[in-house]
Design an enzyme around this catalytic site. Structure first.
Site: not given
Lengths: 389, 249
Positions: A135, A142, A169, A284, A368, A370
């Protein structure tokens, strides 16, 4: 096992040792057999494949670089990168789980924990009996973690934590959260345990990316954390950022795995799908896409291998890790989107993997660090002037 | 218990296999090699018996090429020893391969020598049984279940229309059928452990191969299918062709 062989246009397998190849192939076979068949269902339902955790532990991918005495397999950095690559070939959610559990939570305890903390947590985390999360990010902080509002106030026998974390997460399924908070002595890391009074970890809902991953909020309302749960070696924000470098290294490799999965899928589809009397791969416009993607994947692989060598030698600078994370996440997102177009209408069905990868990589692009923050890290490395201060 | 799994390095069935320029061997360019999948069942069964009853698992291979990768894979799965008989012949027949392995097995006491039912390269399905004959031991091929008792094993094998159950005294030779078990993954710790283990090399008198490959050629390309029409209207033409041309009706 599955026929997936990956992309290796430049014979990079020759750079790997026999053990590194065995590690890669083992995880690759595992992902083909255990992950690929079930992952779309989990993404559709928005559930994390918790049933894979014991299998991942048995395989040895949880904390694989740690010494054996703490339950690891003492693997080198390239092996760790290859594990991330193969897991993310399955799904970024799975690699995210492994990154956060191993590179963030276990690494933080290993690098900054007391011997007692290491013995208590690491072997059980390696066996998958206990799950970890990390955390740092907050609702209002952020890219600028130094401004964090979570506070640790000294109380008798420990600290009282107050504040909240976001975009965590594994939060809801974690048994232990490595929580960073502003204390009198600066930013410190704490082991906050599931069930501590005042601590909750509600899951965030409504994600359109990483749907097979648990993302949570961590809420701390005056959680009393005993002195024994303070990470003694983590003093200052630098400790938290050192953990991020571990995880970003894994993301640089993991992104390549996702890109390869999409490339292989688009190639297989385009070879067999016939329009105007010939396979789509014979046109192509499509060949140009393949040539571009192959080039970008190969360049990204070369970055990973060199970064792996640097890291193994203890010489990987954080800006070098930023360069690889920035380039490879962006590359993978572009490849996944392109591959989606090459699957035509079928590409929007979750029977095919590319669109799921593309959606996942939107998060990988942003988490992780930006893409933009890594741009500024490189800008600072080049010019010596930090644009974000 | 002393268990020996005899294993072979074979081309990955996903690899493209073409005759080489000499017209007598396989073009090895672009071919990757793996442990023969049936042998993996044999290794796994040996490991399971060891897990349940204790003992030692040895993997044995006779190979003209470097089979250390495949043997190391077995060590990483949990085998205790790996023995490689180096063979000058790149390819040999089942009878002389069996003679080579039987000679190697004479030097290592065992309770069960386990083979895969066949190697997926030549698909002979002979070596395990010839080894048993050469050693004068009982053998059961294609076992789908193994129960170890004292001094004997009870094995099941699927036969046409039923299941055969055999009790076989030890030592014996068994060959593994697909589905005998689900082979484990080599763990990453196992890989690191295997890295440090020595593969023992055994020097033996090498028998001549009894088989000479004169020529290898790819199968003739399959002729293109023929569309005789569409929907129900095509049925009379199809029936006529199946009857008159293919003569299957």
């Amino acid at each position: 096992m599955g026929d997936y062989r990956g992309v290796d246009f430049y014979g990079l397998d020759d750079l790997l040792t026999e053990e590194q190849r065995m590690v890669r192939d083992t995880v690759r076979d595992f992902v083909s057999a255990e992950v690929v068949p079930i992952i779309a269902g989990h993404a559709r339902d928005g559930t994390f494949p918790l049933e894979l955790v014991p299998k991942l532990a048995e395989l040895g991918v949880l904390g694989p670089t740690l010494p054996e005495e703490y339950g690891g397999a003492a693997l080198d950095d390239v092996c760790y990168g290859l594990i991330c690559q193969e897991l993310e070939r399955g799904d970024s959610a799975l690699r995210s789980f492994a990154s956060v559990h191993s590179s963030l939570a276990m690494h933080a305890i290993f690098a900054f924990g007391s011997e007692e903390q290491k013995r208590r947590w690491l072997p059980r985390m390696a066996r998958g009996e206990k799950i970890g999360c990390f955390g740092l990010t907050e609702p209002d902080h952020g890219s600028d973690p130094a401004g964090m509002s979570t506070r640790a106030t000294r109380i008798d026998g420990g600290h009282s934590l107050h504040g909240s974390k976001m975009w965590i997460t594994n939060g809801t399924i974690a048994d232990v959260a490595v929580v960073w908070a502003q204390a009198e002595s600066g930013v410190r890391g704490f082991l906050v345990e599931k069930g501590m009074k005042g601590f909750s970890a509600p899951e965030m809902k409504g994600k359109l990316s990483l749907r097979a991953s648990v993302t949570s909020e961590l809420v701390m309302e005056d959680v009393e954390v005993p002195e024994g749960n303070l990470l003694p070696g983590a003093k200052g924000l630098g400790a938290a950022l050192a953990c991020l470098n571990q995880a970003r290294f894994g993301i640089a490799w993991g992104s390549v795995g996702a890109a390869q999965a999409c490339f292989e899928e688009a190639l297989a589809y385009q070879r067999t799908r016939v329009q105007f009397g010939k396979p789509l791969a014979g046109f192509q416009l499509n060949q140009a896409k393949f040539a571009d993607m192959l080039t970008e994947i190969t360049k990204a692989q070369l970055l990973c291998h060199r970064l792996g060598s640097l890291k193994s030698a203890g010489k990987a600078a954080h800006a070098q890790i930023s360069l690889a994370k920035r380039n490879n996440a962006r590359m993978a997102l572009d490849v996944a989107r392109t591959c989606r177009t090459m699957l035509g209408a079928n590409g929007i069905l979750d029977e095919y993997h590319s669109m799921r990868h593309a959606a996942n990589l939107e998060a990988v692009y942003t988490y992780e660090g930006t893409h933009e923050i890594h741009t500024l890290i490189l800008g600072a490395a080049v010019t010596g002037i930090e644009a974000f201060r | 218990m002393k268990l020996v799994a005899c294993v072979k390095r074979v081309p990955d069935t996903a690899s493209p296999v073409r005759p080489a320029a000499d017209g007598r061997s396989i073009d090895l360019g672009g071919v990757s090699f793996v442990l023969n999948p049936y042998d993996e069942y044999a290794v796994e069964e040996c490991l399971r018996i060891k897990d349940a009853r204790g003992g030692e698992v040895t993997v044995l291979s006779a190979s003209g090429a470097d089979a250390s990768k495949e043997l190391r894979h077995c060590l990483a799965m949990g085998a205790d020893r790996a023995v490689l008989v180096k063979d000058a012949a790149v390819d040999r027949d089942a009878r002389s391969t069996a003679a080579l392995l039987a000679a190697a097995l004479k030097g290592m006491p065992f309770d069960i020598a386990f083979f895969g039912r066949q190697a997926v390269d030549h698909d002979n399905a002979q070596v395990g049984l010839i080894v048993a004959t050469l050693l004068g031991l009982p053998a059961v091929a294609e076992v789908s279940q193994v129960e170890v008792g004292s001094g004997a094993v009870t094995v099941r094998r699927e036969a046409e229309g039923g299941i055969e159950v055999h009790e076989v005294p030890l030592p014996c030779v068994l060959t593994a059928q697909k589905g005998l078990n689900e082979p484990r993954y080599a763990s990453l710790k196992g890989i690191m452990k295997a890295k440090k283990m020595q593969i023992e090399e055994m020097a033996l008198e090498i028998p001549d191969s009894l088989l000479d490959v004169l020529r290898m050629e790819p199968p003739p390309p399959r002729p293109q299918g023929r569309v005789v029409g569409e929907g129900a209207a095509a049925v009379p033409a199809l029936v006529r062709l199946l009857r008159d041309e293919a003569k299957v009706l």
